[in-house]
Every structure is written in C-alpha cells, then in structure tokens.
Design a protein around this motif. Structure first.
Motif, mmCIF file in Angstrom:
data_model
loop_
_atom_site.group_PDB
_atom_site.id
_atom_site.type_symbol
_atom_site.label_atom_id
_atom_site.label_comp_id
_atom_site.label_asym_id
_atom_site.label_seq_id
_atom_site.Cartn_x
_atom_site.Cartn_y
_atom_site.Cartn_z
ATOM 1 N N ILE A 31 86.002 13.038 102.446
ATOM 2 C CA ILE A 31 86.076 11.478 101.868
ATOM 3 C C ILE A 31 85.507 11.872 100.472
ATOM 4 O O ILE A 31 84.734 12.589 99.853
ATOM 5 N N VAL A 32 85.404 10.791 99.946
ATOM 6 C CA VAL A 32 84.824 10.708 98.252
ATOM 7 C C VAL A 32 84.070 9.429 98.314
ATOM 8 O O VAL A 32 84.692 8.506 98.926
ATOM 9 N N GLN A 33 82.994 9.413 97.760
ATOM 10 C CA GLN A 33 82.370 8.558 97.431
ATOM 11 C C GLN A 33 81.795 7.954 96.100
ATOM 12 O O GLN A 33 81.460 8.678 95.230
ATOM 13 N N ALA A 34 81.700 6.297 96.022
ATOM 14 C CA ALA A 34 81.429 6.299 94.872
ATOM 15 C C ALA A 34 80.497 5.173 95.067
ATOM 16 O O ALA A 34 80.588 4.252 96.196
ATOM 17 N N GLY A 35 79.872 4.529 94.341
ATOM 18 C CA GLY A 35 78.904 3.042 94.296
ATOM 19 C C GLY A 35 77.696 2.507 93.291
ATOM 20 O O GLY A 35 78.200 3.381 92.377
ATOM 21 N N GLU A 36 76.910 2.412 94.144
ATOM 22 C CA GLU A 36 75.968 2.693 92.621
ATOM 23 C C GLU A 36 74.295 2.536 93.392
ATOM 24 O O GLU A 36 74.316 2.099 94.771
ATOM 25 N N HIS A 37 73.378 3.355 92.848
ATOM 26 C CA HIS A 37 72.484 3.780 93.411
ATOM 27 C C HIS A 37 71.054 2.805 92.327
ATOM 28 O O HIS A 37 71.331 4.025 90.823
ATOM 29 N N GLY A 38 70.905 1.922 92.593
ATOM 30 C CA GLY A 38 70.107 1.304 90.746
ATOM 31 C C GLY A 38 71.423 1.000 90.226
ATOM 32 O O GLY A 38 72.057 0.873 89.794
ATOM 33 N N ASP A 39 70.939 1.903 88.888
ATOM 34 C CA ASP A 39 71.700 1.669 87.868
ATOM 35 C C ASP A 39 72.553 2.523 87.554
ATOM 36 O O ASP A 39 73.457 3.100 86.423
ATOM 37 N N GLN A 40 72.419 3.569 88.753
ATOM 38 C CA GLN A 40 73.349 5.142 87.917
ATOM 39 C C GLN A 40 74.353 5.124 89.206
ATOM 40 O O GLN A 40 74.585 3.940 90.235
ATOM 41 N N ASP A 41 75.346 5.951 88.710
ATOM 42 C CA ASP A 41 76.642 5.976 88.978
ATOM 43 C C ASP A 41 76.402 6.497 90.826
ATOM 44 O O ASP A 41 76.367 7.372 90.727
ATOM 45 N N ILE A 42 77.033 6.189 91.544
ATOM 46 C CA ILE A 42 77.419 7.283 92.877
ATOM 47 C C ILE A 42 78.969 8.099 92.855
ATOM 48 O O ILE A 42 79.150 6.985 92.733
ATOM 49 N N GLU A 43 78.378 9.788 92.695
ATOM 50 C CA GLU A 43 80.262 10.446 92.300
ATOM 51 C C GLU A 43 79.576 11.759 93.222
ATOM 52 O O GLU A 43 79.484 12.507 93.091
ATOM 53 N N ALA A 44 80.143 10.686 95.021
ATOM 54 C CA ALA A 44 80.344 12.478 95.804
ATOM 55 C C ALA A 44 81.422 12.401 96.680
ATOM 56 O O ALA A 44 82.205 11.571 96.459
ATOM 57 N N TRP A 45 81.287 13.557 97.232
ATOM 58 C CA TRP A 45 82.271 14.354 98.121
ATOM 59 C C TRP A 45 82.062 15.129 98.825
ATOM 60 O O TRP A 45 80.308 15.578 99.145
ATOM 61 N N THR A 46 82.855 14.987 100.249
ATOM 62 C CA THR A 46 82.783 16.576 101.479
ATOM 63 C C THR A 46 84.245 16.788 101.555
ATOM 64 O O THR A 46 84.840 16.109 101.749
ATOM 65 N N VAL A 47 84.100 18.271 101.971
ATOM 66 C CA VAL A 47 85.812 18.579 102.524
ATOM 67 C C VAL A 47 84.991 19.125 103.871
ATOM 68 O O VAL A 47 84.429 20.192 103.748
ATOM 69 N N ALA A 48 85.430 19.031 105.058
ATOM 70 C CA ALA A 48 85.165 19.991 106.501
ATOM 71 C C ALA A 48 86.258 19.794 107.064
ATOM 72 O O ALA A 48 87.511 19.135 107.397
ATOM 73 N N THR A 49 86.512 21.132 107.816
ATOM 74 C CA THR A 49 87.926 21.603 108.567
ATOM 75 C C THR A 49 87.651 22.699 109.490
ATOM 76 O O THR A 49 85.863 23.397 109.129
ATOM 77 N N ASN A 50 88.099 22.506 110.336
ATOM 78 C CA ASN A 50 88.012 23.553 111.829
ATOM 79 C C ASN A 50 89.186 23.915 111.506
ATOM 80 O O ASN A 50 90.058 22.514 111.913
ATOM 81 N N THR A 51 89.653 25.355 112.093
ATOM 82 C CA THR A 51 90.874 25.197 112.490
ATOM 83 C C THR A 51 90.439 26.099 113.409
ATOM 84 O O THR A 51 89.555 27.439 113.636
ATOM 85 N N GLY A 52 91.841 26.157 114.734
ATOM 86 C CA GLY A 52 91.306 27.156 115.282
ATOM 87 C C GLY A 52 92.120 27.865 116.351
ATOM 88 O O GLY A 52 93.071 27.312 116.056
ATOM 89 N N TYR A 53 91.987 29.134 117.303
ATOM 90 C CA TYR A 53 93.199 29.022 118.048
ATOM 91 C C TYR A 53 92.503 29.852 119.281
ATOM 92 O O TYR A 53 91.725 29.927 119.644
#
Length: 183
Positions: free
Chosen positions: A108-130
């Motif tokens: 996921i990538v996130q963008a937007g505004e918090h007041g007069d500041q820019d939002i630049e956030a992200w996440t990667v989440a993985t589960n891999t199994g057997y």
C-alpha cells in the motif's frame, strides 16, 4: 473493523458490481457518534469519512485485490501535530495457495495532506507458508512486515503509515501494536 474492545458503527452506502471473475465494491460512509444516553439519537460524524473502490478477482486457487480508499479525519493527532487529514491509500493484495504452499502479500502507498503537510507513507506485508500434509495439518510460515514512519518532525511531510481501521490483534494477540513505523 472493531477497535480494541470498541465497536465502530457507520452510516453509508455500498454498491457492488460483478463481471466475470471480478467483483467491485464502491463505498461512501461516515462514522457514527454513539450517544450513551437515550435511544435512536446517534448521529453521523461528518468529521470522519471513508470511501473508495475495492476490486477482487477470483483466480481459482489465487486471488487479486486492487483498491483505492479515501479517509477524511478532522483534528487528527499525529507526531506532526493536530490538523485535518485527507489520506488516500492505493493498494494491491495477491493471495492464494498451490498445493501445500500458501501466501498473502500486500503493498500500500498513501498520499494526501495533514494540514499543510504532505503525506508520503507505505507498507508491505507478507505471509508465505507451507502446510504439511500429515495429521493436524501443521504449518510453517514466514511473515515479514514493514511500515513507514515519520523520519523527521516539522519537515513538511507526514511519513507514518496509517492502517485506517486495523483489527486489534494485527501482529499478536497482545493488541498493543499496529502496522505503524514497523520493521
């Protein structure tokens, strides 16, 4: 979703469109302010809104989710202070199983505004199994999760990932931590 021991109620609309392997949901909602005294007196909170599109493809033993979510939150408290926040999340999730191997990967990538500041956030989440094909079907799984955090206060950017409304036990049953500034 539920917060830790707190139910969230929403007023809103959702519509669903299906075509072939795809299902697309469109939603627009406002959080409900629950009044503790009285009955039938709860109201929608126009300071907390959630909307977006969520598409899911059924690929047999696999699936693909693509989504865009918009969250508006007035007077949001963050490391950068209190301000009205408008955050957009663009995400993709690939999940499935093939024989004894299973996976669930999301970015996921996130963008937007918090007041007069820019939002630049992200996440990667993985589960891999057997999954072992023996009695009780034990599983061996590797989970790797990374979420951005704010690197410098007052730099004009809010870089902390916001899971919006995560379940209480995101990482463990302890329910103390969510996917924020996390490796």
């Amino acid at each position: 979703r539920d917060g830790t021991n707190v139910r969230r109620n929403w007023d809103g609309l959702r519509t669903t469109w299906r075509r072939g392997r795809w299902r697309v949901d469109a939603l627009a909602m406002q959080l409900v302010d629950v009044e503790m005294k009285g009955i039938f007196n709860d109201t929608s909170d126009d300071d907390r809104v959630l909307g977006g599109l969520y598409a899911t493809a059924d690929l047999g033993q696999q699936g693909l989710d693509l989504y865009w979510l918009y969250a508006g939150f007035d007077d949001r408290l963050t490391i950068e202070g209190v301000a009205d926040q408008r955050r957009q999340s663009l995400g993709a999730r690939y999940f499935g199983e093939r024989g004894p191997v299973f996976w669930n990967w999301e970015a996921i990538v996130q963008a937007g505004e918090h007041g007069d500041q820019d939002i630049e956030a992200w996440t990667v989440a993985t589960n891999t199994g057997y999954r072992f094909e023996v009695p009780w079907s034990p599983e061996l799984m590797l989970s790797m999760n990374v979420s951005s955090g704010d690197s410098e206060r007052d730099d004009g950017k809010l870089q902390t990932f916001d899971a919006l409304y995560p379940r209480g036990n995101y990482i463990s049953e302890l329910a103390q931590f969510g996917p924020v500034n996390l490796y």
